[in-house]
Design an enzyme around this catalytic site. Structure first.
Site, mmCIF file in Angstrom:
data_model
loop_
_atom_site.group_PDB
_atom_site.id
_atom_site.type_symbol
_atom_site.label_atom_id
_atom_site.label_comp_id
_atom_site.label_asym_id
_atom_site.label_seq_id
_atom_site.Cartn_x
_atom_site.Cartn_y
_atom_site.Cartn_z
ATOM 1 N N ASP A 453 0.832 -1.198 0.000
ATOM 2 C CA ASP A 453 0.000 0.000 0.000
ATOM 3 C C ASP A 453 0.870 1.253 0.000
ATOM 4 O O ASP A 453 2.050 1.210 0.360
ATOM 5 C CB ASP A 453 -0.901 -0.006 1.237
ATOM 6 N N ASP A 523 -10.922 1.547 -2.723
ATOM 7 C CA ASP A 523 -11.331 1.162 -1.373
ATOM 8 C C ASP A 523 -12.846 1.068 -1.255
ATOM 9 O O ASP A 523 -13.356 0.617 -0.231
ATOM 10 C CB ASP A 523 -10.814 2.185 -0.351
#
Length: 706
Positions: A453, A523
């Protein structure tokens, strides 16, 4: 040969399966673009060479299409190269200096060399034909052949010149966090349309891909010219239309706040900017780019596994007992890969501390990670883990020990975003730290998947221990260091698959996908919202690379309620994942989900390796549909159709949906529907969609019959 040079006419011709790309050296010594489109004879393009003057106030260059537009002289369009020479001169006069061709690995490459009339600088223009596809990879290598430094103020990868069209429609994607890859169309008028990132990574607000047509191309028909840039940092694509109806699309590393110093004997290579021509509409374009990813960018990678990620179930409240309970339930569903997300390391009990301290938290895992990994593997699943190596919390041991490892200006405060700062990964000691802890983690544990990430844009772009006059190199150095880190880890741990994630879908491009098996596009896991995100993603990127999760019945994003089949069908159009809190699911829900996982595994080869067709004929009725065609588990041609209804109005029934991509002369059976149908019938008469109510969905598995 796909690449030819006509010495009499001074023409270069690049041929692909269904296209021609032609440029030549005109009588002024300018390398002039002439043609790009359906196949033609190169010699027929000779009459396009040169231009007519408009007036003494407009340079002839305004009517000519420079193949490589350096800044200097009378050139005023968006430049592909701009330099500052050692004596302060900022003017280039590049002239043709020859070419060479090379064939290797099934590819053919043309290199055309330009040299300045006076100064020791040369530009090598590189064109590579992608075998079997109507694609050309372009880049440039800028070389300092002298004894003084040269500063590159702007070094783009390529400029693509469009043919003369009635209108110029630009298609691209835009977005934001939780709303990435939203399709947009705009008609180009005189001036510039700029797509770019200046945030340090590829960005969710735009993506380095474009398509241009005459305004009438559809999913199934029409000519489309397109390109995609392989760069994971600051980038820029400029679509420019002149008053003389010349349209050129220039792309490469963003020149904003960016410079690169070329020392004597050094060279600078720009990222690849791949471009193509499709005569069969946007669908043909996408399938071409998907094949490019499967065969060139990331060839030979296996089918992606069904994964479970525990983030939305536990967030930072991670411990061995709860993760084990989730793993046991995930295994019952047929999950193949269990991934633990943020919260397993350091004092990472929230997002305000611990990032950078990559040591297993002994309170959460008193016996280390090995205890959980052994249980996961004992349940028949592989184990994966989340990391964010490029960022650090100020409240961390790493930052307290090395506060100068982050990008900053000594006289400025350090802006925190998400309670984080960004590490200067181009520093040798920082690079060693990241490779060191990652190697230790992967060597000591049976880990087969890494979710990497990056949740933080770059601010205060100052580099400690780097020359003051070369600070603007930061944007390039960060990306190159990232690639070097991933390359070393991939070489050391070839059995480990990597997923690229950056605040959702902010680092997805052909550069990153050389290293990552899959990508996290957003997301936002709401099943309905994901349909538009996944559609926009599919215009340039392959379904196999797209990780899609099934989460809760009531979406945490917008409180929308959808059924288990609808959520699974939405996620089954890419690489299937599950992110719900399975401890809250009943036995009946688990059984329903398990059956859908098993169903996905039967059609997985079609979704992940087949040809994708976006079926848009009922979109105006609120129906989204996508179809995949390929070789199934049976070894025969198969297809799978997913259809989604947003809402039903006035009890309307839908027209039949026309399928695509089937063999018209073969016979097919559809599971759940009686009868056998010809491919011609399914593509011309279609199938009925028994969708009713709000947020309904279906999946049809279509098999060839002997």
């Amino acid at each position: 040969m796909n690449i030819q040079f006509d010495s009499d006419l001074q023409l270069f011709s690049i041929s692909t399966v269904n296209s021609s790309y032609v440029f030549g050296l005109n009588d002024k010594g300018i390398l002039q673009h002439l043609y790009w489109g359906a196949p033609v004879e190169a010699a027929d393009c000779a009459l396009l060479m040169g231009s007519r003057s408009h007036s003494s106030f407009d340079a002839a260059l305004d009517r000519e299409a420079e193949e490589f537009a350096f800044w200097g002289g009378l050139s005023y369009m968006e430049p592909t190269l701009k330099v500052r020479l050692h004596d302060g001169v900022r003017d280039l006069r590049l002239v043709y200096d020859g070419y060479q061709t090379e064939a290797a690995g099934g590819k053919e490459t043309l290199t055309v060399t330009l040299k300045d009339e006076t100064y020791p600088i040369e530009a090598r223009l590189i064109y590579t034909v992608v075998p079997g596809l109507d694609l050309i990879e372009r880049s440039a290598v800028i070389v300092n052949t002298g004894s003084e430094n040269i500063v590159l103020e702007n070094a783009q990868s390529a400029a693509w010149t469009m043919p003369t069209l009635e209108n110029y429609r630009l298609t691209h994607v835009t977005g934001k966090w939780a709303g990435e890859f939203q399709l947009r169309e705009t008609v180009l008028s005189e001036g510039k349309k700029v797509l770019e990132s200046r945030r340090g990574f590829t960005d969710a607000h735009a993506n380095p891909w474009f398509a241009i047509d005459n305004g009438r191309a559809t999913e199934e028909s029409g000519e489309v010219w397109f390109g995609a840039l392989a760069w994971s940092g600051n980038w820029k694509i400029v679509a420019e239309k002149t008053a003389f109806d010349l349209v050129r699309v220039t792309g490469g590393i963003n020149d904003f706040d960016s410079e690169w110093t070329l020392a004597p004997g050094e060279s600078f290579e720009t990222p690849v900017f791949v471009g193509g021509y499709a005569s069969g509409g946007f669908g043909s374009m996408s399938r071409m780019l998907h094949r490019y990813q499967y065969e060139v960018v990331a060839p030979g990678r296996s089918l992606r596994k069904v994964l479970y990620n525990s983030w939305e179930a536990t967030y930072f409240d991670v411990n061995v007992q709860d993760q084990t309970a989730l793993a046991e339930r995930a295994a019952k569903l047929g999950v193949e890969l269990f991934v633990i997300d943020d919260g397993w390391f350091g004092q990472r009990n929230h997002d305000r501390a611990g990032l950078g301290d990559w040591i297993v938290n002994p309170e959460k895992f008193p016996n280390g990670l090995g205890e959980l990994i052994d249980k996961v593997r004992g349940l028949g699943m592989e184990f994966g883990i989340w990391v964010e190596p490029e960022a650090v919390n100020p409240d961390s041991d790493l930052y307290r020990q090395h506060p100068d490892w982050v990008y900053h200006f000594p006289t400025r405060s350090r802006t925190e975003l998400r309670n984080q700062l960004v590490l200067n990964i181009s520093m040798p000691e920082v690079k060693r730290y990241i490779i060191g802890f990652m190697s230790d983690l992967l060597e000591r544990h049976h880990i087969s998947f890494v979710k990497w990430d990056m949740n933080r844009t770059i601010t205060e772009p100052g580099m400690m221990n780097h020359p003051l006059n070369r600070q603007k190199e930061l944007w390039v150095r960060h990306v190159r260091s990232l690639y070097e880190i991933w390359s070393e880890l991939r070489e050391k741990f070839p059995h480990v698959a990597f997923e690229t994630c950056a605040g959702g879908g902010s680092r997805i491009d052909f550069g990153m996908l050389r290293y990552a098996e899959q990508a996290w596009p957003s997301d936002n896991t709401d099943a309905f919202d994901r349909l538009s995100i996944q559609e926009g993603f599919s215009y340039a990127y392959a379904p196999k690379l797209m990780t899609c999760w099934v989460t809760e019945e009531v979406s945490g994003m917008n409180k929308r309620v959808t059924s288990i089949p609808y959520r699974f069908h939405s996620a089954m159009t890419g690489t299937l994942g599950i992110g719900a809190n399975l401890n809250h699911w009943s036995e009946e829900q688990l059984a329903e989900a398990g059956a859908l996982v098993a169903q996905y595994k039967t059609i997985r080869p079609l979704v992940q390796e087949g040809r994708q067709y976006r079926l848009r004929t009922l979109k105006h009725k609120g129906v989204e549909a996508v179809q995949y065609v390929g070789i199934g588990e049976s070894g025969e041609e198969e297809s799978v159709l997913f259809a989604f209804l947003h809402s039903q109005k006035l009890g309307d029934h839908f027209p039949r949906l026309l399928l695509q991509g089937l063999n018209p002369d073969k016979r097919y059976a559809i599971k759940g529907i009686e009868g056998v149908f010809s491919g011609r019938s399914l593509m011309r008469i279609g199938v009925e969609l028994p969708l009713r109510g709000d947020f309904d969905s279906l999946m049809y598995h279509i098999r060839e019959q002997q």
